[in-house]
Write a protein that holds these residues in place. Structure first.
Motif, mmCIF file in Angstrom:
data_model
loop_
_atom_site.group_PDB
_atom_site.id
_atom_site.type_symbol
_atom_site.label_atom_id
_atom_site.label_comp_id
_atom_site.label_asym_id
_atom_site.label_seq_id
_atom_site.Cartn_x
_atom_site.Cartn_y
_atom_site.Cartn_z
ATOM 1 N N MET A 125 14.064 12.917 -0.938
ATOM 2 C CA MET A 125 13.286 12.297 -2.009
ATOM 3 C C MET A 125 13.097 10.816 -1.739
ATOM 4 N N LEU A 126 14.159 10.175 -1.234
ATOM 5 C CA LEU A 126 14.081 8.752 -0.925
ATOM 6 C C LEU A 126 13.051 8.488 0.163
ATOM 7 N N VAL A 127 13.048 9.335 1.197
ATOM 8 C CA VAL A 127 12.061 9.201 2.271
ATOM 9 C C VAL A 127 10.646 9.381 1.721
ATOM 10 N N GLY A 128 10.483 10.347 0.816
ATOM 11 C CA GLY A 128 9.173 10.579 0.205
ATOM 12 C C GLY A 128 8.697 9.371 -0.585
ATOM 13 N N TYR A 129 9.605 8.784 -1.371
ATOM 14 C CA TYR A 129 9.242 7.596 -2.150
ATOM 15 C C TYR A 129 8.884 6.417 -1.249
ATOM 16 N N VAL A 130 9.570 6.298 -0.127
ATOM 17 C CA VAL A 130 9.262 5.216 0.812
ATOM 18 C C VAL A 130 7.851 5.371 1.375
ATOM 19 N N PHE A 131 7.470 6.616 1.668
ATOM 20 C CA PHE A 131 6.137 6.863 2.223
ATOM 21 C C PHE A 131 5.032 6.569 1.209
ATOM 22 N N ILE A 132 5.269 6.895 -0.076
ATOM 23 C CA ILE A 132 4.211 6.674 -1.073
ATOM 24 C C ILE A 132 4.281 5.278 -1.691
ATOM 25 N N TRP A 176 1.169 3.024 -1.281
ATOM 26 C CA TRP A 176 0.069 3.443 -2.165
ATOM 27 C C TRP A 176 0.346 3.027 -3.600
ATOM 28 N N LEU A 177 1.601 3.204 -4.056
ATOM 29 C CA LEU A 177 1.938 2.836 -5.425
ATOM 30 C C LEU A 177 1.742 1.346 -5.669
ATOM 31 N N VAL A 178 2.197 0.527 -4.704
ATOM 32 C CA VAL A 178 2.029 -0.932 -4.829
ATOM 33 C C VAL A 178 0.545 -1.288 -4.863
ATOM 34 N N GLY A 179 -0.232 -0.679 -3.958
ATOM 35 C CA GLY A 179 -1.666 -0.943 -3.925
ATOM 36 C C GLY A 179 -2.357 -0.503 -5.209
ATOM 37 N N PHE A 180 -1.950 0.661 -5.754
ATOM 38 C CA PHE A 180 -2.548 1.163 -6.986
ATOM 39 C C PHE A 180 -2.266 0.227 -8.157
ATOM 40 N N VAL A 181 -1.023 -0.222 -8.258
ATOM 41 C CA VAL A 181 -0.652 -1.101 -9.378
ATOM 42 C C VAL A 181 -1.386 -2.431 -9.298
ATOM 43 N N ILE A 182 -1.446 -3.014 -8.087
ATOM 44 C CA ILE A 182 -2.030 -4.343 -7.931
ATOM 45 C C ILE A 182 -3.559 -4.307 -7.975
#
Length: 287
Positions: free
Chosen positions: A13-20, A23-29
């Protein structure tokens, strides 16, 4: 043993969160923050000065002006709603017909698929605008035919719909590229044995289409309606987007009023989209 499995799952799960995470940072900003900020600005009169952005509370004033004083915006919204309600079903139906034809075992099938998908690649906003200005979105010499002139002389709803289709038929075909591929992929997933069994039982081609092919395509019809509606609404050829841009840089309106127009436009698109999705769901239950 359970602790080891749990640890491995947590690591995955941690590896999955690192990969996304990028995208999450880009989406928020770049997406979430501008959307929320535009909603905030829609309740203010915004003036951009050398000292920065200055805001003055307008409460619901921008929205009231959009519905009470901006005649051009109301006209454009009404025309757009009519066009999208007409255009989206036509684009999806054309894509379905072409996909069924291209799914047949014909010669040069790959070539024809490429031809229908080419407009998706080469028809950017500026290219479409130039082609539209040159009048290539209509069927050539169509205005010279008697039935076109008869329809042009009448002002009823059917005549207007016919003229709209004739004047924009090429453009509507240009918008079918992605939808055709989606339908072809769905058609190839349908088990061929079902069609063979239906033919053995004496079902006609028309009955096979209505009883087997079409029901199996309902999920993809829904996807294509959503995609087409969004694609049509954000097209550079959309006059509402141009109107919002003009108001954005006008001194008397500014970013606050343009943001309000954008949110009104968003709500109109959402209502139209929900109505179309609801109609497809209703037809799917009835089939």
């Amino acid at each position: 043993m359970n602790n080891l499995v749990s640890k491995l799952l947590n690591n995955k799960m941690l590896v999955g969160y690192v990969f996304i995470l990028p995208w999450l940072v880009g989406f928020v900003i770049f997406t979430a923050f501008p959307i929320i900020y535009s909603l905030y600005l829609s309740f203010f009169d915004v003036v951009i000065t050398t000292e920065g952005i200055q805001t003055k509370s307008a409460k619901w004033g921008n929205y009231e002006d959009a519905f009470t004083t901006d005649i051009q915006f109301l006209k454009e919204i009404g025309d757009f709603a009519v066009h999208i309600v007409i255009s989206v079903p036509i684009i999806v139906i054309l894509a379905l017909i072409i996909a069924i034809l291209l799914n047949q075992p014909i010669k040069l099938r790959g070539f024809f698929r490429t031809v229908f998908f080419l407009p998706v690649i080469i028809s950017s906003g500026p290219v479409l605008s130039k082609l539209t200005e040159q009048g290539v979105t209509a069927i050539p010499e169509m205005k010279e035919y008697a039935f076109y002139k008869i329809a042009e002389a009448n002002s009823n709803y059917v005549s207007k719909l016919f003229l709209y289709l004739m004047d924009n038929m090429v453009l509507l075909l240009w918008f079918t590229g992605v939808q055709i591929l989606i339908f072809i992929a769905a058609l190839q997933k349908v088990d061929k044995q079902i069609f063979e069994a239906a033919k053995i039982d004496g079902a006609s081609t028309w009955e096979i289409f209505w009883k087997i092919t079409l029901p199996s395509l309902f999920p993809m019809i829904l996807v294509n309606i959503i995609y087409t509606t969004v694609m049509y609404s954000i097209s550079n050829m959309n006059p509402i987007i141009e109107l919002i841009k003009k108001n954005m840089f006008k001194i008397e309106t500014g970013f606050g009023y343009a943001s309000a127009l954008s949110w009104v436009y968003f709500l109109v698109i959402t209502i139209i989209l929900l109505a179309m999705v609801g109609s497809v769901r209703f037809l799917e239950r009835k089939s």
